[in-house]
Design an enzyme around this catalytic site. Structure first.
Site, PDB file in Angstrom:
ATOM      1  N   GLY A  13       0.948  -1.182  -0.090  1.00 41.55           N
ATOM      2  CA  GLY A  13       0.045  -0.022  -0.056  1.00 41.55           C
ATOM      3  C   GLY A  13       0.800   1.111  -0.237  1.00 41.55           C
ATOM      4  O   GLY A  13       1.972   1.030  -0.131  1.00 41.55           O
ATOM      5  N   ALA A  15       2.221   3.246   2.500  1.00 39.51           N
ATOM      6  CA  ALA A  15       3.347   3.175   3.387  1.00 39.51           C
ATOM      7  C   ALA A  15       4.338   2.238   2.605  1.00 39.51           C
ATOM      8  O   ALA A  15       5.741   2.698   2.404  1.00 39.51           O
ATOM      9  CB  ALA A  15       3.100   2.871   4.649  1.00 39.51           C
ATOM     10  N   LYS A  34      -0.060 -10.051  -0.389  1.00 35.47           N
ATOM     11  CA  LYS A  34      -0.730 -11.354  -0.489  1.00 35.47           C
ATOM     12  C   LYS A  34      -1.540 -11.746  -1.410  1.00 35.47           C
ATOM     13  O   LYS A  34      -1.812 -12.980  -2.075  1.00 35.47           O
ATOM     14  CB  LYS A  34      -1.857 -11.224   0.759  1.00 35.47           C
ATOM     15  CG  LYS A  34      -0.935 -11.129   2.175  1.00 35.47           C
ATOM     16  CD  LYS A  34      -1.973 -11.280   3.233  1.00 35.47           C
ATOM     17  CE  LYS A  34      -3.004 -10.395   3.501  1.00 35.47           C
ATOM     18  NZ  LYS A  34      -4.103 -10.819   4.454  1.00 35.47           N
ATOM     19  N   THR A  42      -5.404   0.878   0.545  1.00 35.16           N
ATOM     20  CA  THR A  42      -4.801   2.019  -0.169  1.00 35.16           C
ATOM     21  C   THR A  42      -5.778   2.339  -1.283  1.00 35.16           C
ATOM     22  O   THR A  42      -6.422   3.265  -1.672  1.00 35.16           O
ATOM     23  CB  THR A  42      -3.383   2.098  -0.593  1.00 35.16           C
ATOM     24  OG1 THR A  42      -2.687   2.130   0.641  1.00 35.16           O
ATOM     25  CG2 THR A  42      -3.134   3.330  -1.374  1.00 35.16           C
ATOM     26  N   GLN A  46     -10.842   6.869  -0.384  1.00 34.98           N
ATOM     27  CA  GLN A  46     -11.672   7.761  -1.340  1.00 34.98           C
ATOM     28  C   GLN A  46     -11.290   9.315  -0.947  1.00 34.98           C
ATOM     29  O   GLN A  46     -10.899   9.899  -1.809  1.00 34.98           O
ATOM     30  CB  GLN A  46     -13.372   7.614  -1.009  1.00 34.98           C
ATOM     31  CG  GLN A  46     -13.773   5.959  -1.435  1.00 34.98           C
ATOM     32  CD  GLN A  46     -15.230   6.051  -0.996  1.00 34.98           C
ATOM     33  OE1 GLN A  46     -15.851   6.655  -0.554  1.00 34.98           O
ATOM     34  NE2 GLN A  46     -15.752   4.946  -1.478  1.00 34.98           N
ATOM     35  N   GLY A  47     -11.609   9.453   0.371  1.00 29.90           N
ATOM     36  CA  GLY A  47     -11.443  10.976   0.904  1.00 29.90           C
ATOM     37  C   GLY A  47     -10.215  11.623   0.348  1.00 29.90           C
ATOM     38  O   GLY A  47     -10.209  12.559  -0.517  1.00 29.90           O
ATOM     39  N   GLU A 113     -13.205  17.415   5.829  1.00 22.49           N
ATOM     40  CA  GLU A 113     -13.714  16.435   6.231  1.00 22.49           C
ATOM     41  C   GLU A 113     -13.874  16.358   8.020  1.00 22.49           C
ATOM     42  O   GLU A 113     -13.437  17.287   8.484  1.00 22.49           O
ATOM     43  CB  GLU A 113     -12.912  14.969   6.111  1.00 22.49           C
ATOM     44  CG  GLU A 113     -12.777  14.521   4.500  1.00 22.49           C
ATOM     45  CD  GLU A 113     -12.104  13.414   4.219  1.00 22.49           C
ATOM     46  OE1 GLU A 113     -12.101  12.241   5.042  1.00 22.49           O
ATOM     47  OE2 GLU A 113     -11.390  13.211   3.312  1.00 22.49           O
ATOM     48  N   ASP A 217      -2.086  -8.757   9.717  1.00 17.44           N
ATOM     49  CA  ASP A 217      -1.075  -9.798   9.672  1.00 17.44           C
ATOM     50  C   ASP A 217       0.062  -9.292  10.689  1.00 17.44           C
ATOM     51  O   ASP A 217       0.981  -9.921  11.042  1.00 17.44           O
ATOM     52  CB  ASP A 217      -0.667 -10.304   8.301  1.00 17.44           C
ATOM     53  CG  ASP A 217      -1.839 -10.622   7.410  1.00 17.44           C
ATOM     54  OD1 ASP A 217      -2.842 -11.433   8.022  1.00 17.44           O
ATOM     55  OD2 ASP A 217      -2.070 -10.374   6.527  1.00 17.44           O
ATOM     56  N   HIS A 238     -16.135   3.755  10.739  1.00 19.22           N
ATOM     57  CA  HIS A 238     -16.449   4.734   9.803  1.00 19.22           C
ATOM     58  C   HIS A 238     -18.030   4.919   9.942  1.00 19.22           C
ATOM     59  O   HIS A 238     -18.952   4.287   9.968  1.00 19.22           O
ATOM     60  CB  HIS A 238     -16.118   4.330   8.576  1.00 19.22           C
ATOM     61  CG  HIS A 238     -15.905   5.850   7.509  1.00 19.22           C
ATOM     62  ND1 HIS A 238     -17.287   6.467   7.062  1.00 19.22           N
ATOM     63  CD2 HIS A 238     -15.016   6.774   6.927  1.00 19.22           C
ATOM     64  CE1 HIS A 238     -17.038   7.647   6.210  1.00 19.22           C
ATOM     65  NE2 HIS A 238     -15.549   7.433   6.342  1.00 19.22           N
ATOM     66  N   ARG A 284     -15.020  11.542  13.756  1.00 16.97           N
ATOM     67  CA  ARG A 284     -15.641  10.334  13.431  1.00 16.97           C
ATOM     68  C   ARG A 284     -16.200   9.606  14.637  1.00 16.97           C
ATOM     69  O   ARG A 284     -16.956   8.957  14.400  1.00 16.97           O
ATOM     70  CB  ARG A 284     -14.899   9.516  12.941  1.00 16.97           C
ATOM     71  CG  ARG A 284     -14.930   9.281  11.291  1.00 16.97           C
ATOM     72  CD  ARG A 284     -13.781   8.345  10.710  1.00 16.97           C
ATOM     73  NE  ARG A 284     -13.588   9.202   9.420  1.00 16.97           N
ATOM     74  CZ  ARG A 284     -12.800   8.874   8.594  1.00 16.97           C
ATOM     75  NH1 ARG A 284     -11.887   7.840   8.814  1.00 16.97           N
ATOM     76  NH2 ARG A 284     -12.637   9.401   7.451  1.00 16.97           N
ATOM     77  N   HIS A 345     -13.451   0.292  10.088  1.00 17.31           N
ATOM     78  CA  HIS A 345     -12.790   1.245   9.174  1.00 17.31           C
ATOM     79  C   HIS A 345     -11.260   1.155   9.193  1.00 17.31           C
ATOM     80  O   HIS A 345     -10.551   1.031   8.388  1.00 17.31           O
ATOM     81  CB  HIS A 345     -13.294   2.643   8.972  1.00 17.31           C
ATOM     82  CG  HIS A 345     -12.918   3.566   7.983  1.00 17.31           C
ATOM     83  ND1 HIS A 345     -12.867   2.954   6.512  1.00 17.31           N
ATOM     84  CD2 HIS A 345     -12.202   4.650   7.945  1.00 17.31           C
ATOM     85  CE1 HIS A 345     -12.257   4.131   5.612  1.00 17.31           C
ATOM     86  NE2 HIS A 345     -11.773   4.807   6.728  1.00 17.31           N
ATOM     87  N   ARG A 380      -8.533   8.529  14.964  1.00 20.65           N
ATOM     88  CA  ARG A 380      -7.664   9.042  13.961  1.00 20.65           C
ATOM     89  C   ARG A 380      -8.652  10.425  13.313  1.00 20.65           C
ATOM     90  O   ARG A 380      -9.778  10.064  13.055  1.00 20.65           O
ATOM     91  CB  ARG A 380      -7.394   8.182  12.807  1.00 20.65           C
ATOM     92  CG  ARG A 380      -6.913   8.696  11.503  1.00 20.65           C
ATOM     93  CD  ARG A 380      -6.467   7.653  10.580  1.00 20.65           C
ATOM     94  NE  ARG A 380      -7.582   6.831  10.162  1.00 20.65           N
ATOM     95  CZ  ARG A 380      -8.250   7.188   8.994  1.00 20.65           C
ATOM     96  NH1 ARG A 380      -7.667   8.209   8.216  1.00 20.65           N
ATOM     97  NH2 ARG A 380      -9.336   6.591   8.697  1.00 20.65           N
TER      98      ARG A 380
HETATM   99  C1  SIN Z   1     -13.356   8.809   3.600  1.00 20.22           C
HETATM  100  O1  SIN Z   1     -13.231   9.181   2.591  1.00 20.22           O
HETATM  101  O2  SIN Z   1     -14.319   9.244   4.508  1.00 20.22           O
HETATM  102  C2  SIN Z   1     -12.484   7.981   4.286  1.00 20.22           C
HETATM  103  C3  SIN Z   1     -10.978   8.778   4.431  1.00 20.22           C
HETATM  104  C4  SIN Z   1     -10.257   8.334   5.921  1.00 20.22           C
HETATM  105  O3  SIN Z   1     -10.768   7.124   6.192  1.00 20.22           O
HETATM  106  O4  SIN Z   1      -9.588   9.157   6.281  1.00 20.22           O
END
Ligand code: SIN
Length: 534
Positions: A13, A15, A34, A42, A46-47, A113, A217, A238, A284, A345, A380
């Site tokens: 992904g 990182a 995997k 990744t 979306q956001g 966001e 993992d 989420h 969130r 999430h 987060r």
């Molecule tokens: C989202 O698009 O709502 C997810 C973004 C995130 O998890 O930081």
């Protein structure tokens, strides 16, 4: 048979790939995934990626928003590092060819966001992660020093302690990993530095926004190898995943609310103003808990995310993926509200690391969602995860380069299958997998109690011993590896949740409904502690 590399990266992904690009300037890198190399969390982000860009924004504001969301548990240094180094890493993503959305004047289009007081989230329409993954893979393909091994699943880390040539953590170090290859053989991958970039563990819950690869993992292997694991009780739900019988937990990005989306009950009433001054754009944990509470109170199956007051052309252009997916389920978001529910999430805890991704085991680094860098604390902030991936991917590569003089340990033994035979009862795997995900959803979800946690603990104790027995008796398959990891991670979440006798951020328990400042510290678990009563 053994493969030898300077740097072994488990996970492809953001990182892992960002690490690989920087580390390949210093040595040979192997990246193991995997499944197909593009497949991982990744790709589904979306956001966007949060980084200070706008004139009215500041490092202080981004840091404050991050720490407010994290409810006292963010490590200030980790926050400062991410916020200050974010804009430079974002420029490097642009240099790699990531096509972020732009405004008419050519500047990056920044969205908002939950929990952000400013517009600071760069995005590529509503497919940001997919675009980043595409560009990073293309950049990696141009580097001769990077070799990909798709369809390759790490079974276990190899440590000096494990091969019985040293004892005690000071003498210990990571030597590489045993890896299940597509042939069904378990091969030894030796490395000077091993990097866990394995992502989260959403599959531990029945409903999740995560892809099938998210089976914890890295955390499970690190725990079994003796590394410190931190803050696993903070699993983020989420607030808005698509509610539809045939949708496999499709995410409805928080940026819809950032662009004006309104949360409503099914009777049309708004409710978020009753829970937080930021309303639907509250952090969130607050929004997910509010929805959970409203659903329990009303008995409804979902709440609604209403975008119908915004122009159709704008919605279709700004959210093409969400629009098309909803449409495929018969929901036209330009004309009707989207039914949504919370789903697991993001794992905010993980393998405990310093500011360079160093775990408590020498020569073992961890980055991205599988690591606990201290950035997220108890919850987060949205879009800080892609940011953490690039900032710590880069920093870890610098640390890895400084470890290049470590000798490869070519005397490490090959995998010993013992008396394992082909399995005659795969039903144990599918049954236990379902049971774990269901019990985690029912007993260890958004709102917890001691009674439910203890019930989950007892069940998991039994399931883990059954799975251990199966693991040693039968040939190792990817399903068994993932089941064993999910069971260990589930237990880490339950054990950590039982230790936190307060409600903070993502951990809410009816038995300790208040925050307790005496508990304002990380929850650390190390090997052996899961087997003791809490
Ligand atoms: C989202 O698009 O709502 C997810 C973004 C995130 O998890 O930081």
């Amino acid at each position: 048979m053994s493969e030898q590399f300077d740097f072994l990266v488990l996970g492809g992904g953001i990182a892992g790939l960002f690490f690989a690009l920087e580390a390949s300037k210093h040595g040979q890198v192997a990246v193991l995934t995997k499944r197909a190399r593009v497949e991982g969390a990744t790709r589904y982000a979306q956001g966007g990626i949060a980084a200070v860009q706008a004139d009215d924004d500041s490092f202080d504001a981004h840091a404050t928003d991050t720490m407010n969301a994290g409810v006292g548990l963010c490590r200030r240094k980790a926050v400062e590092v991410c916020v200050r180094e974010g804009p430079e890493r974002l420029r490097e993503l642009l240099d790699c060819g990531v096509q972020f959305s732009r405004r008419a004047d050519g500047a990056l289009d920044l969205t908002r966001e939950g929990g952000h007081t400013k517009r600071r989230v760069a995005h590529a329409a509503d497919l940001t992660g997919g675009e980043i993954e595409r560009a990073l893979l293309a950049a990696c393909d141009e580097r001769q020093n990077i070799t990909f091994f798709p369809d390759s699943t790490a079974v276990e880390l190899i440590t000096l302690e494990k091969v019985a040539r040293a004892s005690g953590s000071r003498a210990n170090r990571c030597l590489g990993a045993y890896v299940l290859r597509p042939s069904g053989e378990i091969e030894t991958f030796l490395s000077k530095v091993t990097v866990l970039a394995t992502g989260g563990a959403g599959k531990v819950y029945l409903y999740t926004s995560n892809p099938d690869t998210a089976t914890g993992d890295g955390v499970a292997m690190a725990y079994r190898a003796g590394a410190r694991v931190a803050n696993m009780e903070f699993y983020q739900f989420h607030p808005t995943c698509l509610f539809h019988p045939h949708a496999k937990s499709f995410l409805i990005s928080e940026s819809l609310r950032g662009e004006g989306g309104i949360l409503r009950l099914v009777n049309g009433e708004t409710f978020m103003e009753r829970y937080h001054p930021m309303g639907a754009l509250a952090p969130r944990d607050v929004v997910a808990r509010a929805i959970d509470g409203e659903l329990k109170r009303s008995g409804d199956d979902c709440v609604l995310l209403d975008m119908t007051h915004l122009p159709s052309d704008y919605l279709v252009g700004r959210f093409p993926n969400i629009y098309a997916t909803c449409k495929s389920f018969g929901i036209d978001m330009t004309r009707a509200p989207i039914p949504v529910v919370p789903a697991a999430h993001y794992q905010c805890g993980g393998v405990d690391v310093d500011l360079h991704g160093q775990t408590s085991i020498p020569n073992l680094l961890a980055i991205g969602e599988c690591a606990c860098s201290g950035l997220h604390g108890a919850n987060r902030l949205a879009s800080n995860s892609l940011l953490e991936g690039v900032v710590f991917g880069h920093r870890a590569a610098l640390r890895a380069a400084s470890l290049l003089s470590t000798p490869l340990d070519t005397a490490a033994p090959s995998w010993d299958p013992g008396d394992a035979v082909p399995s005659d009862e795969s039903v144990l795997v599918s049954h236990n997998w379902d049971e774990i995900r269901r019990l985690m959803w029912n007993y260890v979800g958004i709102v917890r109690t001691n009674k439910r946690l203890h019930r989950a603990h007892r069940r998991l104790d039994m399931l883990r011993s059954e799975i251990r027995d199966y693991y040693w008796r039968f040939n190792v398959t990817r399903d068994v590896i993932e089941l064993r990891n999910i069971a260990d991670v589930a237990m880490l979440i339950v054990d950590s949740a039982l230790r936190r006798r307060e409600s903070r951020g993502l951990h809410t328990t009816l038995d300790y409904p208040e925050r307790d400042e005496a508990m304002c510290h990380d929850t650390i678990v190390t090997r052996g502690e899961l087997e003791r009563p809490v």
